[in-house]
Each structure stands twice: as structure tokens, then as C-alpha cells.
Design a protein around this motif. Structure first.
Motif, PDB file in Angstrom:
ATOM      1  N   GLU A   1      54.573  28.657 -29.456  1.00  0.00           N
ATOM      2  CA  GLU A   1      55.879  29.316 -29.480  1.00  0.00           C
ATOM      3  C   GLU A   1      55.820  30.571 -30.342  1.00  0.00           C
ATOM      4  O   GLU A   1      56.278  31.644 -29.944  1.00  0.00           O
ATOM      5  CB  GLU A   1      56.981  28.384 -30.012  1.00  0.00           C
ATOM      6  CG  GLU A   1      58.316  29.141 -30.051  1.00  0.00           C
ATOM      7  CD  GLU A   1      59.483  28.385 -30.663  1.00  0.00           C
ATOM      8  OE1 GLU A   1      59.327  27.225 -31.074  1.00  0.00           O
ATOM      9  OE2 GLU A   1      60.568  28.993 -30.727  1.00  0.00           O
TER      10      GLU A   1
ATOM     11  N   TYR B   1      63.088  45.042 -28.831  1.00  0.00           N
ATOM     12  CA  TYR B   1      63.049  43.929 -27.884  1.00  0.00           C
ATOM     13  C   TYR B   1      64.030  42.875 -28.386  1.00  0.00           C
ATOM     14  O   TYR B   1      64.212  42.729 -29.590  1.00  0.00           O
ATOM     15  CB  TYR B   1      61.640  43.350 -27.800  1.00  0.00           C
ATOM     16  CG  TYR B   1      60.704  44.196 -26.978  1.00  0.00           C
ATOM     17  CD1 TYR B   1      60.401  43.845 -25.662  1.00  0.00           C
ATOM     18  CD2 TYR B   1      60.130  45.351 -27.493  1.00  0.00           C
ATOM     19  CE1 TYR B   1      59.551  44.619 -24.892  1.00  0.00           C
ATOM     20  CE2 TYR B   1      59.286  46.148 -26.726  1.00  0.00           C
ATOM     21  CZ  TYR B   1      58.999  45.769 -25.424  1.00  0.00           C
ATOM     22  OH  TYR B   1      58.165  46.541 -24.664  1.00  0.00           O
ATOM     23  N   ASP B   2      64.645  42.137 -27.454  1.00  0.00           N
ATOM     24  CA  ASP B   2      65.725  41.231 -27.845  1.00  0.00           C
ATOM     25  C   ASP B   2      65.263  39.905 -28.436  1.00  0.00           C
ATOM     26  O   ASP B   2      66.033  39.220 -29.091  1.00  0.00           O
ATOM     27  CB  ASP B   2      66.618  40.921 -26.638  1.00  0.00           C
ATOM     28  CG  ASP B   2      67.352  42.157 -26.154  1.00  0.00           C
ATOM     29  OD1 ASP B   2      67.580  43.056 -26.991  1.00  0.00           O
ATOM     30  OD2 ASP B   2      67.693  42.227 -24.960  1.00  0.00           O
ATOM     31  N   GLU B   3      64.000  39.485 -28.141  1.00  0.00           N
ATOM     32  CA  GLU B   3      63.574  38.159 -28.579  1.00  0.00           C
ATOM     33  C   GLU B   3      63.529  38.125 -30.110  1.00  0.00           C
ATOM     34  O   GLU B   3      62.844  38.923 -30.735  1.00  0.00           O
ATOM     35  CB  GLU B   3      62.190  37.834 -28.012  1.00  0.00           C
ATOM     36  CG  GLU B   3      61.816  36.369 -28.125  1.00  0.00           C
ATOM     37  CD  GLU B   3      62.554  35.482 -27.128  1.00  0.00           C
ATOM     38  OE1 GLU B   3      62.681  35.889 -25.960  1.00  0.00           O
ATOM     39  OE2 GLU B   3      62.995  34.398 -27.529  1.00  0.00           O
ATOM     40  N   PRO B   4      64.269  37.199 -30.733  1.00  0.00           N
ATOM     41  CA  PRO B   4      64.315  37.189 -32.193  1.00  0.00           C
ATOM     42  C   PRO B   4      63.182  36.374 -32.825  1.00  0.00           C
ATOM     43  O   PRO B   4      62.505  35.607 -32.166  1.00  0.00           O
ATOM     44  CB  PRO B   4      65.654  36.521 -32.485  1.00  0.00           C
ATOM     45  CG  PRO B   4      65.886  35.602 -31.326  1.00  0.00           C
ATOM     46  CD  PRO B   4      65.163  36.186 -30.133  1.00  0.00           C
ATOM     47  N   MET B   5      62.996  36.573 -34.113  1.00  0.00           N
ATOM     48  CA  MET B   5      62.011  35.836 -34.901  1.00  0.00           C
ATOM     49  C   MET B   5      62.653  35.653 -36.263  1.00  0.00           C
ATOM     50  O   MET B   5      63.464  36.493 -36.667  1.00  0.00           O
ATOM     51  CB  MET B   5      60.761  36.714 -34.999  1.00  0.00           C
ATOM     52  CG  MET B   5      59.579  36.051 -35.611  1.00  0.00           C
ATOM     53  SD  MET B   5      59.171  34.535 -34.769  1.00  0.00           S
ATOM     54  CE  MET B   5      57.517  34.845 -34.294  1.00  0.00           C
ATOM     55  N   VAL B   6      62.304  34.595 -36.974  1.00  0.00           N
ATOM     56  CA  VAL B   6      62.895  34.475 -38.308  1.00  0.00           C
ATOM     57  C   VAL B   6      62.333  35.590 -39.187  1.00  0.00           C
ATOM     58  O   VAL B   6      61.258  36.118 -38.924  1.00  0.00           O
ATOM     59  CB  VAL B   6      62.634  33.081 -38.949  1.00  0.00           C
ATOM     60  CG1 VAL B   6      63.265  31.983 -38.137  1.00  0.00           C
ATOM     61  CG2 VAL B   6      61.163  32.829 -39.135  1.00  0.00           C
TER      62      VAL B   6
ATOM     63  N   TYR C   1      57.192  25.895 -36.368  1.00  0.00           N
ATOM     64  CA  TYR C   1      56.865  26.357 -35.022  1.00  0.00           C
ATOM     65  C   TYR C   1      55.580  25.719 -34.523  1.00  0.00           C
ATOM     66  O   TYR C   1      54.682  25.428 -35.314  1.00  0.00           O
ATOM     67  CB  TYR C   1      56.574  27.854 -35.031  1.00  0.00           C
ATOM     68  CG  TYR C   1      57.747  28.776 -35.184  1.00  0.00           C
ATOM     69  CD1 TYR C   1      58.487  29.166 -34.075  1.00  0.00           C
ATOM     70  CD2 TYR C   1      58.096  29.297 -36.422  1.00  0.00           C
ATOM     71  CE1 TYR C   1      59.542  30.052 -34.199  1.00  0.00           C
ATOM     72  CE2 TYR C   1      59.153  30.184 -36.561  1.00  0.00           C
ATOM     73  CZ  TYR C   1      59.876  30.549 -35.448  1.00  0.00           C
ATOM     74  OH  TYR C   1      60.908  31.425 -35.560  1.00  0.00           O
TER      75      TYR C   1
ATOM     76  N   ARG D   1      56.356  34.251 -28.778  1.00  0.00           N
ATOM     77  CA  ARG D   1      57.440  35.139 -29.212  1.00  0.00           C
ATOM     78  C   ARG D   1      56.887  36.505 -29.581  1.00  0.00           C
ATOM     79  O   ARG D   1      57.455  37.538 -29.241  1.00  0.00           O
ATOM     80  CB  ARG D   1      58.164  34.554 -30.438  1.00  0.00           C
ATOM     81  CG  ARG D   1      59.162  33.503 -30.099  1.00  0.00           C
ATOM     82  CD  ARG D   1      59.914  32.977 -31.308  1.00  0.00           C
ATOM     83  NE  ARG D   1      60.797  31.926 -30.837  1.00  0.00           N
ATOM     84  CZ  ARG D   1      61.998  32.133 -30.313  1.00  0.00           C
ATOM     85  NH1 ARG D   1      62.510  33.337 -30.285  1.00  0.00           N
ATOM     86  NH2 ARG D   1      62.714  31.142 -29.839  1.00  0.00           N
TER      87      ARG D   1
ATOM     88  N   PHE E   1      61.365  43.531 -32.619  1.00  0.00           N
ATOM     89  CA  PHE E   1      62.805  43.332 -32.694  1.00  0.00           C
ATOM     90  C   PHE E   1      63.368  44.400 -33.642  1.00  0.00           C
ATOM     91  O   PHE E   1      62.741  44.691 -34.650  1.00  0.00           O
ATOM     92  CB  PHE E   1      63.097  41.923 -33.256  1.00  0.00           C
ATOM     93  CG  PHE E   1      64.547  41.589 -33.360  1.00  0.00           C
ATOM     94  CD1 PHE E   1      65.225  41.079 -32.274  1.00  0.00           C
ATOM     95  CD2 PHE E   1      65.247  41.814 -34.538  1.00  0.00           C
ATOM     96  CE1 PHE E   1      66.583  40.778 -32.362  1.00  0.00           C
ATOM     97  CE2 PHE E   1      66.597  41.523 -34.632  1.00  0.00           C
ATOM     98  CZ  PHE E   1      67.262  41.004 -33.538  1.00  0.00           C
ATOM     99  N   PRO E   2      64.515  45.048 -33.412  1.00  0.00           N
ATOM    100  CA  PRO E   2      65.442  44.779 -32.319  1.00  0.00           C
ATOM    101  C   PRO E   2      65.245  45.634 -31.060  1.00  0.00           C
ATOM    102  O   PRO E   2      66.082  45.596 -30.181  1.00  0.00           O
ATOM    103  CB  PRO E   2      66.782  45.126 -32.969  1.00  0.00           C
ATOM    104  CG  PRO E   2      66.468  46.184 -33.956  1.00  0.00           C
ATOM    105  CD  PRO E   2      65.066  45.963 -34.399  1.00  0.00           C
TER     106      PRO E   2
ATOM    107  N   GLY F   1      62.188  26.763 -38.796  1.00  0.00           N
ATOM    108  CA  GLY F   1      61.084  27.367 -39.537  1.00  0.00           C
ATOM    109  C   GLY F   1      59.757  26.693 -39.225  1.00  0.00           C
ATOM    110  O   GLY F   1      58.713  27.195 -39.594  1.00  0.00           O
TER     111      GLY F   1
ATOM    112  N   MET G   1      56.786  38.192 -25.834  1.00  0.00           N
ATOM    113  CA  MET G   1      58.180  38.635 -25.944  1.00  0.00           C
ATOM    114  C   MET G   1      58.370  39.795 -26.934  1.00  0.00           C
ATOM    115  O   MET G   1      59.480  40.260 -27.114  1.00  0.00           O
ATOM    116  CB  MET G   1      59.066  37.454 -26.367  1.00  0.00           C
ATOM    117  CG  MET G   1      58.985  36.227 -25.462  1.00  0.00           C
ATOM    118  SD  MET G   1      59.230  36.582 -23.723  1.00  0.00           S
ATOM    119  CE  MET G   1      60.885  37.263 -23.717  1.00  0.00           C
TER     120      MET G   1
END
Ligand SMILES: Cc1cc2nc3c(=O)[nH]c(=O)nc-3n(C[C@H](O)[C@H](O)[C@H](O)COP(=O)(O)OP(=O)(O)OC[C@H]3O[C@@H](n4cnc5c(N)ncnc54)[C@H](O)[C@@H]3O)c2cc1C
Ligand code: FES
Lengths: 295, 483
Positions: B273, B289-294, B269, B277, B286-287, B267, B281
Motif C-alpha cells: 500500500e 496529485y490527489d492521492e494522500p499520504m500521512v 501500512y 501510494r 500531493f497535492p 499509520g 498514485m
């Protein structure tokens, strides 16, 4: 675009790719990795280079299906392409004449340990290799490792091949037998590397592990790959990926690697559903065709 | 070329112009835009632009041009707008600034052209940034790349390392001089901070793509996925790949952390970064795009810092659904380095500013996730080396803020990859490359550098200025062969 010259499963769920990447092939040293992105909507993931051929301009990657990206990658075949591959990244392994080196590879970790083991052998070390896997299928690169090692031990968790047990059991035996060990290199799942570190700490044997935190750029720009090394943050993509095992905070590594577990699971579930839908569509199409042809 | 001063086409007398109010930039309503990543500012219409342009009092000695780091001829392009010659206005800007659609959006105009504008003394400065943006967008809609005239080739090859504003500017200028230009970029997209740092709602990626396409049409080659220093070295470019000169514009991309307890918690960052993201990215999609985020929805989020980066991060968090979004800044609002417009926009969107405060510890929920920050209040003391008043902690002022996500945006430093793999390339104490201030020459023959990698984090326009000087320096070197 990076073309896949050859793709082949070498074990269930584990595929070897030979990629056309001349710039990377020319510069790669043992211990280094690439970061790749399969397609436009893909995430960036790090993968260690198993070996490269500077003349042919190719690099090899060994990929185990884990989450969506690795499944997607392993669905690619010879002739397909990967959108982005950048490297070689990270510090190369330290290669010197240490004396006797024990190289420990767990599962696909063996593919990452292999180039370093070969280089250590060429540098005049006595190389004792311990390979482990959950079962027979997951013991990788045994033949290649035998070519670069003086001795090879193999263990499987379930006893389906060679000695039943863990790689650390073998290491303990070596230590108890009084084998003089100057360096241990351990590459594999975090619990394995952590167990090795605990064992060699007591014996004061220098131990190197290769860490696999979540990464994005791989150039030191995002700090997402930071690992705790003796209480200090270091970036695995530029300061590593290899670190002195006795200084690594493995608990923090495990914790940080779990950060996106929910999202990763969701991606994987969506991907599986997509695949099933595709399969079903192909099936209905085939069935319709059969009906139309009156079969 | 001598130009005869043309008579002003503006019929309004100067004393009337001074009284005209500044035209507001049309923008999305705060509560609507805080839910989405589409651009906040909508841009002037031709009518608004001409109305605003009429306010220019056509100073004999235009201070706006003097205060512009690249010397854009503001008075002249504004007069062309008055005349309705929008393409002519764009061409006039391009003489000094090759990325007007970008600077029109992100330049800190209040520190440069608009800060120098005499109208400011009487009320509000001329909307120079808005006007620049208008003509650049107009040009984009009406320009045909078929009209690009290519210079005759000189047979010289130049490598540009890094595709941020300094690299893009150098590339654009050099290709116009007939040199073959090849840009190497470490990431999979070009644009530098413009692509991975500044979010869509402030600088749509489409704008950067259009600028880059324009350069491609001029003949610039781009190669992504190349980390110079790792994939290929500067020496290899010069000796083996036949480049006659190299420009290094690698930026100041290394994130600084605070070195306080709890920074490794899930949590927490770095702004780099977090923004990478989102922007590079597409984690906000999401979803798809595959790059995740909290998951931010309903959560408390804070950014630490007071620059453009900090505001970009916190406004992104808000758009991802944050319940409460804070800026924690250790000095007062007057010292904030962010653009004034961004601070205004952030406040309208409901971001809470806690100034004169800084975290001293990140707290854990016991399961490895961030649960809050222990902060300390500050007061301002004597000015420090930067000329800003130094924040001094107030004893006994500690308090806690519950947080699920914290983004650290306290600055960046030099990425050492190129420097450490290029023997003989001199750097200063802080690891930045040393370069001549007029030619951008480094200590290595044939190697030039500019932008944040020389100055430390600065601004888009300053990086562009350096890219332009470097292009001139490189061109002179390639012609004379003299070092
Ligand atoms: C979030 C954020 C918001 C900002 N907002 C504003 C604003 O509103 N207004 C303003 O004027 N300024 C702003 N700035 C500052 C501005 O963006 C920078 O000063 C400017 O981008 C610097 O340009 P540059 O060309 O020096 O480098 P960068 O834009 O940093 O680009 C450097 C490029 O080089 C690449 N690179 C690095 N190392 C290598 C390598 N070894 N090999 C190949 N490529 C490499 C990087 O990937 C990057 O693409 C902001 C900065 C940030 C981070
Ligand atoms: S992956 Fe971004 S800094 Fe290491």
C-alpha cells in the motif's frame, strides 16, 4: 476512457451517471462495485454499481458530492469521460430465499442496496424496505424500491417527508410488532449501519452491511481496505464489501476512514479555491468583453 | 550459425587487467538524493564504460553467462563495448534479455553474473550490471522504432494476464514470432512491480514507459483496468474472445501482515500500500496529485523486513521527510535478501539498521494512531528450510521504539483471483499455480503461467526467464496444436 452516456442530478449534490463499460456491465452482480480514477492526477475511489445493462453495455453509478474527487466527478456532464473504471469488484451479495428480508437504505446507500433488494425479491423473498434520508431530497430511489418491495417505509430526520425519525425507529417498530424477520440488509452511513447492528444483535437477526473503507487497487494487493472482523483483518475489496454486521468492528472502520482527513480537507479547499478563481476569471472576461463592446 | 572466434580488440594483457580497479558508478551525493525521488545512480559515460569493459579477462568458459538466469552473453557484449559498438552490444543482450535497461538497474547481479565473475576472486567483479545499463540507455537514446522489423503474422492470438516483467517478456517474444498479443492489466498503468513497487529513485518510470512504447511499436496491445477473473475470465478469453493461448503472470501481490496486536492502527501500512501510494498514485507529489499520504515530516518511521521492498519503503519515507528512519530486521545483516548496493545506499543516506529485532506489538496513542512498537531482540539459531539461520527470541529483551509510521514488508503471497475463477487450474499448497519448468504449461490446455505467481516472490530476471520459456512453449503449442 469510459464515456458518460448520461449524467443527471437526482437530488441536490447527488448525480447518476450512465457509463459505457461493456465488460463490467456484462459481469456485474448485485453488491459489486467499481474503482475509478477521474483523470491523470486523480485518486482511486470505490463506488457501488446501482445497476447495469449488459445489452447496452452500460453501468449506473450514483455519486454524492463529499470530497474533492466526488465533487470533480459530479462536475462531469453527458459526453465527458472518466479515465479509468475497473470492475466489477468484490463478492456479489448472497442471493437466496431467506423468507422475509428487511432492506434498509440510508441516503446514497439506497442506490447500493437497490440491486440486491431486486434480486432478493426475484428469489422469492418478502421484501420490506425502509428508506431514510436527512430530508425529503435525500430519500433516493423510492419509486424503484417500491417496484421491488412488498412494503416500503420512509423516514426523514427532519420530518420534511413521510415519517419523522430514523430508519432504526422503523426497524424497532417492526421488531416490536412481532414481524418475523429472517435477514436485514443495511447500507448507508456508518452510524446507521452500526445502530442497526446493535439492534438486531439482541434479537439475533442475521444482518448484512456493506462497508466502505478507503481502497486503492480493489484486488487484494494493498491491504489498505482491511477491516477488523471479529478481531481478524479481512480485505473489504475481496472478502467483502458485505459482511456480517455483528462481527464488524465499526470503531476501527471509523478510525481508519479518518486517516487522511487533513489531506482530504486540503484537497477540497484547494479545489474550491480553484473553482472560484475560474469563476472569477470567467466573470472578468465577461466584464472586459462588455466594456470593449461599450455596454 | 557457427561463429568464428574473433580476435580480442583489448590491447591490455590479462595480468594487467586483473589489477585494474572497478570503475565506480557516479551517483548523487547521499544528502542531496535523500531529499528527492530522482534516480540515485547517474550511469556510466561512454569513457567509463569502455574503461570498465577493458577489465574483462575473456574467460574461455564464461561463468557469468552460466550464472545468468537467462544466459546473457556477457563476454560478447562486453567486447562489443571495448570496440565502441554500443548498439551492437545492446542487440547482443537483447538476444537473451528484452528489458536490459531494467535488469541493469535492479537485478541482484552479485547473486548471478557478477557472483560468477572470476575477477571477484582477485578483487572486484566486473561491473556487468552497470555496463548492461549503459548500453541499454545508449540504445534508447539512439534507436529509432522505425527500424523495427515485424514478423509476418501467424493469425494466432495470445492473451497475457499481468504486465510485470514475466508478462512483458512473454509479450515481446511472442510478438516477434508473429503472434497477435494482447496484454490485460488490472491496474491503470502497466509494468507490475516495476511500476507500483520499485520507486523512481531506483528505476525511473520513464524507463518502463520507453520499454512499453517499444513493445507497442512492435505491435503489442495493452488493455488496462481489466481484472482477469472478475472483468473477464480465462475461459471467456479462450472460448468467447478467440484467444488461442493465455499466459498468466499475475505476480505474488498479496501482502502478508504480522498478526500482532495494533496492526489496524492508523499509520501502519503494508509495503504494497505504502509503495503503491507513492509510485502508482504519486502521493509524494500531493497535492498536485490527489492521492494522500500521512505527513512524514520529522516523524519516526520504521520498516519491518530486510528485502528490496523494505529498503525501497524506508528510503521513500526518508525522502518524504522522515526525521528518523529505521529498518527492523529479525535476522542479521548477512541474511538480508536485499541487493547489496541498496543496503549500502540506504546506510549512506542515514537509515538506521536495527537487526536481530522484531516488533511484537504496535502501540496506540489512544486516538487510533500508532505511537510506537514493542520489539524483541533475537539471536540466530539453527538454519531453517531456507538455509538461513533461524531467528530465536531472547527472553526478557523487550524494548520500545517510538514511531508514527510502520511499514510491514515481510513478504507477499499468491493472489487467488485468477486461480479461483479458472476451473481445473492446479495450484500448490500455498496457492501458487503449478507449471512445467521448461514449457511453463499449466494443468489447463492452452494456459501457461510464470513469474512470481508460480515461484512465489523472486526477482525480475527470474520472472523474465519464465516469460521467455513460456513464449517458447506457447509458440511450440500454437505451431503443433499438441498439448
Ligand atoms: C518493492 C519491490 C522491490 C523489488 N526490487 C527488486 C529488485 O531490486 N530486483 C529484483 O530482481 N526484484 C525485485 N523485486 C521482485 C520483482 O519485482 C518481482 O519478482 C517481479 O516483478 C515479478 O514479476 P511478475 O511478472 O511475476 O509479476 P509482477 O511484477 O508482480 O506483475 C504482476 C502484474 O499482474 C497484474 N495482475 C495481478 N492479478 C491480475 C489479474 N487478475 N488480472 C490482470 N492483471 C493482474 C498486477 O497488477 C501486476 O501488474 C522487488 C519487488 C518489490 C515488491
Ligand atoms: S483495496 Fe487494496 S487490498 Fe483492498
Amino acid at each position: 476512457m469510459f464515456k458518460i452516456i448520461h449524467a443527471q442530478f437526482i437530488a441536490p449534490g447527488i448525480k447518476r451517471f450512465i457509463l459505457e463499460a461493456p465488460r463490467i456491465a456484462r459481469k456485474q452482480r448485485p453488491g459489486q462495485f467499481v474503482i475509478l480514477r477521474v483523470n491523470q492526477t486523480g485518486e482511486r475511489i470505490p463506488l457501488t454499481i446501482e445497476r447495469s445493462d449488459p445489452e447496452k453495455g452500460t453501468v449506473n453509478l450514483v455519486v454524492q458530492s463529499m470530497g474533492k474527487t466526488t465533487h470533480l466527478l459530479n462536475s462531469l456532464e453527458t459526453g465527458d469521460s472518466i479515465l479509468d473504471v475497473v470492475g466489477p469488484l468484490g463478492k456479489p451479495s448472497e442471493i437466496a430465499k431467506f423468507g422475509t428480508v428487511v432492506v434498509m437504505g440510508g441516503g446514497v446507500g439506497t442506490a447500493m442496496a437497490y440491486p440486491t433488494a431486486a434480486a432478493l425479491k426475484r428469489a422469492g423473498n418478502r421484501v420490506i424496505t425502509i428508506l431514510g434520508g436527512r430530508n425529503k431530497d435525500l430519500v433516493l430511489l423510492e419509486r424503484e424500491m417500491r417496484e421491488v418491495s412488498d412494503t416500503v417505509f420512509v423516514t426523514t430526520d427532519d420530518g420534511s417527508y413521510a415519517d419523522k425519525g430514523l430508519v432504526t425507529d422503523k426497524l424497532r417498530q417492526l421488531i416490536e410488532n412481532g414481524t418475523r424477520i429472517d435477514l436485514v440488509l443495511a447500507v448507508g452511513p456508518i452510524p446507521m449501519m452500526r445502530a442497526v447492528a446493535e439492534m438486531t444483535r439482541k434479537e439475533r437477526i442475521r444482518t448484512i452491511v456493506s462497508l466502505n473503507p478507503i481502497m486503492i487497487d480493489g484486488t487484494g494487493m494493498c491491504g489498505g481496505c482491511r477491516v477488523l472482523i471479529e478481531g481478524k483483518s479481512e480485505f473489504a475489496c475481496v472478502d467483502g464489501p458485505e459482511f456480517d454486521a455483528h462481527r464488524v468492528d465499526f470503531a476501527v472502520l471509523v478510525q481508519r476512514n479518518s486517516m487522511y482527513r487533513d489531506a482530504e480537507k486540503r484537497s477540497m479547499d484547494d479545489y474550491k479555491r480553484e473553482l472560484e478563481a475560474k469563476k472569477a476569471a470567467v466573470k472578468t472576461e465577461a466584464e472586459t468583453a462588455c466594456v470593449l463592446e461599450g455596454k | 550459425m557457427a561463429t568464428t572466434p574473433t580476435k580480442s580488440k583489448n590491447p591490455i594483457p590479462n595480468r594487467e587487467r586483473i589489477k585494474m580497479p572497478r570503475q565506480h558508478m557516479p551517483e548523487q551525493p547521499p544528502l542531496v538524493r535523500a531529499q528527492q525521488f530522482t534516480e540515485v545512480n547517474l550511469g556510466y559515460s561512454a569513457e567509463l564504460a569502455q574503461q570498465e569493459a577493458l577489465r574483462c579477462i575473456e574467460c574461455a568458459k564464461p561463468t557469468c553467462t552460466e550464472t545468468c538466469p537467462v544466459g546473457v552473453k556477457v563476454k560478447e557484449f562486453v567486447q562489443l563495448i571495448v570496440e565502441g559498438n554500443f548498439l551492437g552490444a545492446a542487440a547482443k543482450i537483447r538476444e537473451d534479455n528484452v528489458l536490459p535497461a531494467i535488469t541493469g538497474r535492479v537485478c541482484p547481479q552479485e547473486d548471478h553474473c557478477e557472483g560468477g565473475c572470476l575477477l571477484k576472486k582477485k578483487g572486484e567483479s566486473l561491473g556487468i550490471g552497470y555496463l548492461e545499463r549503459f548500453v541499454a540507455d545508449y540504445e534508447q537514446q539512439h534507436f529509432d522504432t522505425k527500424n523495427i522489423v515485424k514478423a509476418p503474422p501467424t493469425g494466432k492470438k495470445v492473451a497475457i494476464v499481468g504486465s510485470g516483467p514475466s508478462g512483458l517478456t512473454a509479450a515481446g517474444d511472442l510478438v516477434q514470432k508473429g503472434h497477435q498479443v494482447h496484454v490485460f492489466e488490472a491496474l491503470h498503468e502497466v509494468g507490475g512491480v516495476l511500476t507500483y513497487g520499485i520507486p523512481e529513485f531506483r528505476l525511473p518510470k520513464k524507463i518502463i514507459r520507453e520499454q512499453v512504447d517499444y513493445m507497442r511499436a512492435m505491435g503489442v496491445e495493452f488493455e488496462t483496468d481489466v481484472v482477469v477473473g472478475r472483468t473477464v475470465t480465462i475461459d471467456e478469453l479462450l472460448e468467447e474472445e478467440g484467444y488461442d493461448a493465455v499466459f498468466i503472470g499475475t505476480g505474488a501481490g498479496l501482502p502478508q501482515f504480522m498478526g500482532i496486536p495494533g496492526e489496524h492502527l492508523n499509520g501502519v501500512y503494508s509495503a504494497n500500500e505504502f509503495l503503491t501510494r507513492i509510485n502508482l498514485m504519486h502521493a509524494y507529489e500531493f497535492p498536485k496529485y490527489d492521492e494522500p499520504m500521512v505527513d512524514f515530516r520529522g516523524k519516526n518511521v520504521a520498516v519491518i523486513g530486510g528485502g528490496n521492498t523494505a529498503l525501497d519503503a524506508i528510503r521513500s519515507a526518508l525522502r518524504l521527510g522522515a526525521g528518523k528512519a529505521y529498518v527492523l530486521y529479525r535476522r542479521s545483516e548477512a541474511e538480508m535478501p536485499a541487493r547489496i548496493e541498496e543496503v549500502k545506499h540506504a546506510k549512506q543516506e542515514g537509515i538506521e539498521f536495527q537487526v536481530l529485532a522484531a516488533p511484537i506489538e504496535f502501540l496506540s496513542d489512544g486516538k487510533g494512531w500508532l505511537s510506537g512498537a514493542r520489539c524483541q531482540k533475537m539471536e540466530l539459531g539453527e538454519p531453517d528450510a531456507s538455509g538461513r539461520r533461524r531467528p530465536v527470541p531472547i527472553a526478557g529483551s523487550e524494548y520500545e521504539v517510538p514511531l508514527s509510521v510502520a511499514v510491514i514488508a515481510i513478504g507477499t503471497s499468491a493472489n487467488p483471483i485468477v486461480q479461483s475463477t479458472t476451473p481445473g487450474l492446479n495450484t500448490n499448497k500455498r496457492g501458487y499455480i503449478q507449471a512445467d519448468e521448461t514449457t511453463q504449461r499449466t494443468s489447463r490446455k492452452g494456459v501457461f503461467a510464470g513469474g512470481d505467481i508460480v515461484t512465489g516472490s523472486a526477482t525480475v530476471i527470474l520472472a523474465m526467464g519464465a516469460g521467455r520459456r513460456a513464449a517458447k512453449g506457447i509458440d511450440e503449442y500454437l505451431k503443433s496444436g499438441q498439448w
